[in-house]
Every structure is written in C-alpha cells, then in structure tokens.
Design a protein around this motif. Structure first.
Motif, PDB file in Angstrom:
ATOM      1  N   SER A 639       0.830  -1.205   0.000  1.00  0.00           N
ATOM      2  CA  SER A 639       0.000   0.000   0.000  1.00  0.00           C
ATOM      3  C   SER A 639       0.864   1.255   0.000  1.00  0.00           C
ATOM      4  O   SER A 639       0.433   2.319  -0.413  1.00  0.00           O
ATOM      5  N   LYS A 640       2.104   1.135   0.471  1.00  0.00           N
ATOM      6  CA  LYS A 640       3.029   2.277   0.499  1.00  0.00           C
ATOM      7  C   LYS A 640       4.444   1.767   0.386  1.00  0.00           C
ATOM      8  O   LYS A 640       4.735   0.664   0.855  1.00  0.00           O
ATOM      9  N   GLN A 641       5.298   2.561  -0.164  1.00  0.00           N
ATOM     10  CA  GLN A 641       6.719   2.178  -0.193  1.00  0.00           C
ATOM     11  C   GLN A 641       7.453   2.774   0.996  1.00  0.00           C
ATOM     12  O   GLN A 641       8.526   2.325   1.366  1.00  0.00           O
ATOM     13  N   ARG A 642       6.859   3.872   1.496  1.00  0.00           N
ATOM     14  CA  ARG A 642       7.535   4.608   2.565  1.00  0.00           C
ATOM     15  C   ARG A 642       6.473   4.917   3.601  1.00  0.00           C
ATOM     16  O   ARG A 642       5.439   5.510   3.268  1.00  0.00           O
ATOM     17  N   LEU A 643       6.650   4.480   4.814  1.00  0.00           N
ATOM     18  CA  LEU A 643       5.598   4.764   5.788  1.00  0.00           C
ATOM     19  C   LEU A 643       6.170   5.209   7.105  1.00  0.00           C
ATOM     20  O   LEU A 643       7.348   4.964   7.409  1.00  0.00           O
TER      21      LEU A 643
END
Ligand code: BGC
Length: 756
Positions: A639-643
C-alpha cells in the motif's frame, strides 16, 4: 508465631480484605455475584488452618491400577488433605474420590482432578508437532476443544497443556509435544489451544483448565538432552522462548508450569526473576503456577537447596503455588509460616488462586458436576473421529514428489507395504496419548487396505523394525517388492523414541530400516516413503534415492485413514513444516530465523560460515511442503513504499492454482529489517494465511502489517523503532525469494540505522 496469634492475625486480615472487596467492588462495578464469590473465598481462607492451606497447595500423585486408583509412591497425604490430584480420571472414580475429599475434609473443599491431556483424550489427534504442520490455529482450537469435551466427561478439571516450548534441536525428545521452532507460529497455536481448552467465556462443564508449559527455555536444553541447562541471552529469551508463553497468558491461560531445567544458572522452580518479576509483575499473570513433577524436590538435585525446607522456601518465594506430587509443601509450609520465614499473606495469595480456580469451574456449587457417568458414556462421539481425520489429513507434509508419483492410482495391481511401523497401532498415537487406545487407532496398513480397490492386492511384509537391528526379514520384503507396482515403506521411530526423557544423539532411521530401504530401492520399483516420527530426521540419502516422501508424524486415532486419503489423492496434502529438517545431526541447532553473521555462508568464498564436511543449508526448510497441485505467486503489492512508524502496511499478493487439482496453500510472509543497530535475523515469520484454490483460480491474499512489526528490542531490551528499509518475502516456504522492499521512517528526520 503460635497458633492463636496466627489465627487472629488471619481473621483481621480477612476482615480487612472483605471490607476492601466491598469498596473496590463498588468502585469497579463488580457484579453482585463476583462480589459474593470473592467474599466466599475470603471467608473460607479465614477458616483454614495453615495445614489445610498447605494441603490446598499440594497435589497428590495417583495411579490407575486394575484394582482401582491408588495413591502414588511419593504420596504421604490422604485424598482429603490435598487440593488436587494427578493421574486419575473416569466419571465414577472421580465422583468417589471427590466424595471422600468433600466429606472427609473439615471444610468440605472439592478437589481438582488433573492429567496430561496433550492432543486428545480418548480420541487422539495428531501430536502437537504434527498439528503445527497444518498452520491452522482454528483447527488447533477445535482439537483442544474436543479434547476438553472428552476429558471433562471423564471427570477431569485441569490439563497440563498446551506445551508451548520452542525447540530448535531435533535431538530433544519433547520436540514432539510442541509447536516447532518459530515463536510467531508457536504463539498463534498456544493462544488457540488455550481458547479451545476453555471453550465458552463463561466456563461450563466442558471447560478444562489449561497450563502453558514448561516455563521457560526447556526446549533449549544443551546438547538436546532432556532436563539439561539452558544458557542464553535475555534477548533470545524475550524474542524467542517467552513469546508463546506471553501469548498464552494474553489468551487467559489458567496455569503456568515451570520447566525442570535451569536458565542462566537458576533452576526455573526457583527463578524469581522470571516467575515473579516477569510472569507475575510484568505480565500481570494472576493464575496458578504449578511445579512440574517432583520439581520442588529437584531444587536439591540442582544444588541450590540442601534440604526440602530450603527447596520449599525457594520455590514458594518464586511464586510456585502448587507442589506436584513431591509432598514437600504439605510437609514444610506450615512450619515455615509459623516461624515467620514465609509471610502468611503469601500463603493466602497462593491458596486464593487455587480456590478461585475451583470456584471458576463451579465446584463449590456442585463438586460432582464433572463426574457424570451418563455424559462419559457418550465418548468417544462419532464426530470426534471426523475431526481427528480432518486434523490428521491437514498435518501431513509432502516433502518430495518427483514425477508426480503421488497420488497413487487406486486400481494398482499389487501394492507392497513394508516396515513394522505400518502395522503399529500404538505408535500412531504418539508418546502421550492420554486415554487413547491402540485398538481404536487405524494403522497405516489398515487405512491403505480399507482405501484400495478390491482388485488391488495389498501385501504386507514388516521387513525391519526401528527397534531392532535384525535384518532377517529384509529378503522377504525385497522379494515381495520385486513383484509390486508400487512399494510403500513406512519408516521412522516408534512412539517411545520421542517424548520426555527420550532424547536421541542420532537423527538417522533407527534399527535395520536403512538396510531395508536400500534393498527396496535395489528392486528399481517405485518406492514411496511414509515417515512416522516425533522429530525431524536427518534423511538426505532417502531424499536422494526415493522419489516420494510423505511426513506423517504420529497422527492419532485416524492416522491410517488420513494417510490413505493423501496417498490415493482423495485429499491433496497441504501441511508445511513447522521445523527445519537438518541434513545431519551435526547441523543442529538449525532454524530459518538465524543471524547473517559477518561472514555469511557462501559456496565460493572460503572464509565464510559453513562446514568442511556438510552443507550449511537444511534438507527441508521451515515452511516447506508440496501439494498435488502447484501454486504460483505474483509479486507482493504494498500500500506504500515509505511509511511512518505508526502506519499500517497492507500487502497484497496474488496466488494462483497453476496445476490440475484443487488444493490448499499456506501463504507465508516473512520480514527482515535490512540494517539495524541490533543484528537482524535473516527473516522472521510475520504472517500466514491459508487459501483454497480450484485449478486455474487466482485469489488475492491480504496481510496487514501493524506497527509492532517495525519495532525490535534495542540494546537495553526496550521496544524501539529505527528508521530503515525492510524486505518482505511472501511465498510457500521460508526460502521464497519473492520479495518487496519498503522503508519506515520515524517521526523526526530520518536517523541513521544506529540512531547517531
Ligand atoms: C512432565 C510434565 C507433565 C508432568 C505430569 C512431568 O514429568 O515434565 O510435562 O505435565 O510430568 O505428568
């Protein structure tokens, strides 16, 4: 302190406690019933002498003999002088003993009847290591429930299960009783079994008290030798060995049993730091701590106590509430309290926990409610057999299947079954079968005969046994094999080769079984090996020479039927190994979640971490298990590469059935922080999900990774998060290289991995 002063001190204490209960009940909104229950217990405690209190903290060992139950050799007390009993069951017997306890004890306090109900009672389910291969907490909850239903119908109130010891050394015999090597899977199964034993939130007569054992690191015995010392870092304890216990406590386990081992030079029965500080104070565990068999006495053998008096003090101060079988609490506690060496309130705390357990089960209302012959007459119920078959089917692991030799067609002309284990009903039940009966267990041979069509001739020649080096039967087996379409060799260990005090220094096939197998292979006929065993075996030469291998462990009452279901393809195997299979005993301990080292293993680099005379990789990795169909995986979508630390990551993965048959896959998700201030494991299991797919079907499996997955214990052992990149792996075993990367950033500006 003399008796009168002790009694008045106790009365005063009770009045204070009852008054306090009133106020806190009002403040906490405790129900009227809870309030009355609490007051009942306090009144009872107030009436008890110290001897009676010490009695409640003593468990009497009994044996079932043909002439009826007798008190075990260690027992110096009568049934009316103790709080609980181990070793007897049966509705009539327990009713009789209960009557004796209630009528003959001054305060008419009922007994708790306890026993090792580990994987079924009368109906035997797969041994825990086998059932862990199903990777199915729901299944484990249902089999624990079924065991509870049967055991409680026989008058039992309390089981010494689940065993939740992590074990990474296959030499250790008790590896068979646990859930394998991994804390994440182990924790899920521990919690499921606790829920299963309990049943409904409000206990009924099928609720059995559960015990998570053996606290802690009992499975880390040096050299794999049972009862041996465990010496390990606090980090390893926290991250690995304590994890399933924490899960059991969170799931509401009723009791904890310390191990017979020592940890970092303190025997567990005297380990204040782990029992009092960790379990009680840090985790808030309010249930019972019961010693292991003769465990308080063992403190003298360990060399930390020179007398029973001292052993009792040590154990009691470590908050061990009940002395199983030893009799030392009954002998020593009264004097210790009278002489002021143990505070009375501590004694009362332990007694309160015992009485509360009895109250929770409703025994003060009706001491006989579990001892109902009409209910007992209904076991084993037919639906238990169906569950036993389902559990056994799901626990089978297909280790190897070259050229799709399996499943076998049902219309073979001649099937030759060999190996003494094929016809060994006792071994189907594993080492701790409770009330399981061999004559009610289906052997592999019986299952095959039942499933094969009438036109198939099934010939059975034992050939060789795990128990003997006698090779005289091998020729006959070979002769029969020469005329077979297919040979099925059932090989492994008998049920008494794993379990308590049954460590092995070798992981080879015992007895003359290797010789038998060589002769079978020499016939050039297709050979299928079905393994029956309580631990991973080191079988590289079988793997090299035999086209198909099924790991069937000890599967319980329905073993033969389940094996035949898989062998002939009525069921496609879906089990996955909950433990690594080494190539040789020299590799142990071996597990997938190891550290990388500063010289990671490499075939081409000389100065790297490996052996001169053995591969460093296992024979079969953790999580391995084939199916009669094939599954293909898409790449993980994140859902995200960076969280940010507090965010949740959703991982989606497409799984397709790319083969010709329906099948079930256990999708496994592993995680690794690539660089951290504390060396990371190469990967750690962080999720798994089972998916059933028809041929050609594709489904998306979703995992939600919560923020606790980014945390690890820092150098001070506090949970902390460091910014950094993570790699996640999703696939059908722990060696999948299907991966994706993402980054976690802490709130503030990204730090370097060392937080500098
Ligand atoms: C074992 C325990 C078991 C107890 C009672 C001990 O020897 O270590 O696991 O619960 O006996 O049978």
């Amino acid at each position: 302190m003399d008796r009168t002063r002790l009694a008045s001190a106790a009365l005063l204490a009770t009045l204070i406690v009852v008054a306090w209960l009133h106020t806190t009940a009002q403040a906490s909104g405790r129900s009227q019933k809870q309030q009355e229950d609490a007051e009942f217990i306090e009144r009872l405690i107030n009436q008890m002498t110290v001897e009676e209190k010490a009695g409640q903290l003593s468990q009497l060992g009994m044996d079932m003999t043909p002439s009826g139950p007798v008190i075990g050799i260690e027992g110096r007390k009568t049934i009316a002088e103790v709080g609980s009993v181990i070793g007897v069951y049966g509705a009539e017997v327990t009713r009789k003993l209960q009557r004796e306890a209630v009528q003959k004890s001054r305060l008419h306090i009922p007994l708790l009847f306890s026993y090792d109900v580990i994987h079924g009672f009368r109906t035997v389910f797969p041994v825990p290591l086998a059932e862990a291969s199903a990777w199915d907490p729901d299944l484990s909850q249902r089999t624990a429930r079924a065991a509870a239903v049967e055991a409680t119908a026989s008058g039992l109130h309390w089981t010494f299960a689940p065993m939740v010891d992590i074990a990474r050394d296959a030499r250790w015999g008790r590896i068979v009783e646990g859930g394998g090597e991994d804390p994440f899977l182990g924790a899920a199964l521990a919690a499921a079994r606790v829920r299963g034993f309990r049943g409904k939130e409000v206990p009924d007569t099928s609720t059995i008290l559960s015990t998570a054992k053996h606290f802690v690191a009992y499975g880390a015995a040096e050299g794999g030798r049972d009862y041996n010392s465990a010496d390990m870092s606090e980090r390893t304890l926290e991250e690995i060995y304590l994890t399933p216990f924490r899960a059991a406590v969170q799931a509401g386990v009723d009791a904890i049993m310390p191990g017979l081992n020592e940890v970092n030079s303190t025997p567990m029965h005297a380990h204040r730091n782990l029992l009092k500080k960790k379990l009680r104070d840090e985790w808030g565990f309010q249930g019972l701590v019961i010693s292991d068999y003769w465990g308080v006495h063992g403190l003298m053998e360990h060399g930390v106590a020179s007398s029973t008096h001292q052993a009792v003090r040590l154990a009691f101060n470590a908050t061990v509430d009940i002395d199983m079988v030893g009799g030392h609490y009954a002998d020593e506690l009264p004097a210790l309290v009278r002489n002021g060496l143990l505070p009375l309130p501590l004694l009362d705390d332990a007694v309160r926990r015992v009485l509360q357990a009895k109250q929770r089960l409703g025994l003060f209302d009706d001491p006989y409610r579990y001892s109902d012959p009409s209910r007992e007459a209904l076991i084993p119920a037919p639906q238990m057999r169906a569950l036993a078959r389902e559990a056994a089917q799901k626990s089978i692991v297909l280790l190897k299947n070259n050229d799709a030799l399996l499943p076998l067609p049902k219309n073979l002309r001649k099937l030759v079954v060999v190996g003494a284990l094929a016809n060994d009903a006792l071994s189907t039940m594993g080492p701790v079968p409770a009330e399981g009966r061999p004559n009610e267990s289906i052997t592999v041979l019986a299952g095959i005969k039942q499933a094969a069509l009438p036109e198939t001739e099934v010939v059975y020649i034992p050939g060789a046994s795990p128990k003997s080096s006698d090779i005289s039967g091998i020729d006959e087996a070979q002769r029969a094999a020469r005329d077979a379409d297919v040979v099925v060799a059932v090989l492994g260990e008998t049920q008494d080769m794993s379990g308590e005090a049954r460590s092995r220094a070798s992981l080879d096939l015992p007895g003359a079984q290797n010789a038998l197998l060589t002769h079978l292979i020499n016939t050039k006929k297709p050979v299928v090996v079905i393994l029956m065993n309580g631990r991973p075996l080191a079988i590289p030469s079988i793997d090299e020479q035999v086209p198909a291998i099924l790991e069937s462990w000890f599967l319980g009452s329905e073993m033969g039927n389940a094996v035949a279901d898989v062998l002939f393809g009525d069921i496609s195997p879906s089990g996955k190994l909950p433990i690594t299979f080494p190539r040789s005993v020299g590799q142990v301990p071996i597990y997938y979640a190891h550290k990388k080292t500063g010289r990671p293993s490499s075939k081409t680099d000389y100065f790297t971490s490996k052996y001169l005379d053995e591969d460093w990789q296992p024979l079969y990795p953790f999580g391995h298990g084939l199916s009669y169909t094939t599954f293909t995986y898409g790449t993980p979508k994140l859902s995200k590469q960076r969280l940010k630390v507090e965010e949740t990551l959703i991982v989606q993965i497409e799984v397709s059935n790319s083969g010709q048959r329906a099948g079930e896959e256990t999708v496994q998700l592993y995680l690794r922080q690539n660089v951290a201030s504390i060396t990371p494991q190469v990967r750690q299991l962080r999720g798994f999900s089972k998916v059933r797919l028809s041929p050609g079907e594709t489904r998306t499996v979703e995992f939600m990774l919560a923020p606790e997955n980014w945390a690890s214990l820092n150098e001070y052992l506090s949970p902390s998060v460091e910014s950094g990149t993570f790699t996640l792996f999703v696939g059908g075993s722990s060696v999948t290289d299907n991966q994706a990367n993402f980054e976690v950033t802490t709130r503030s500006a990204p730090l370097t991995s060392h937080g500098l």
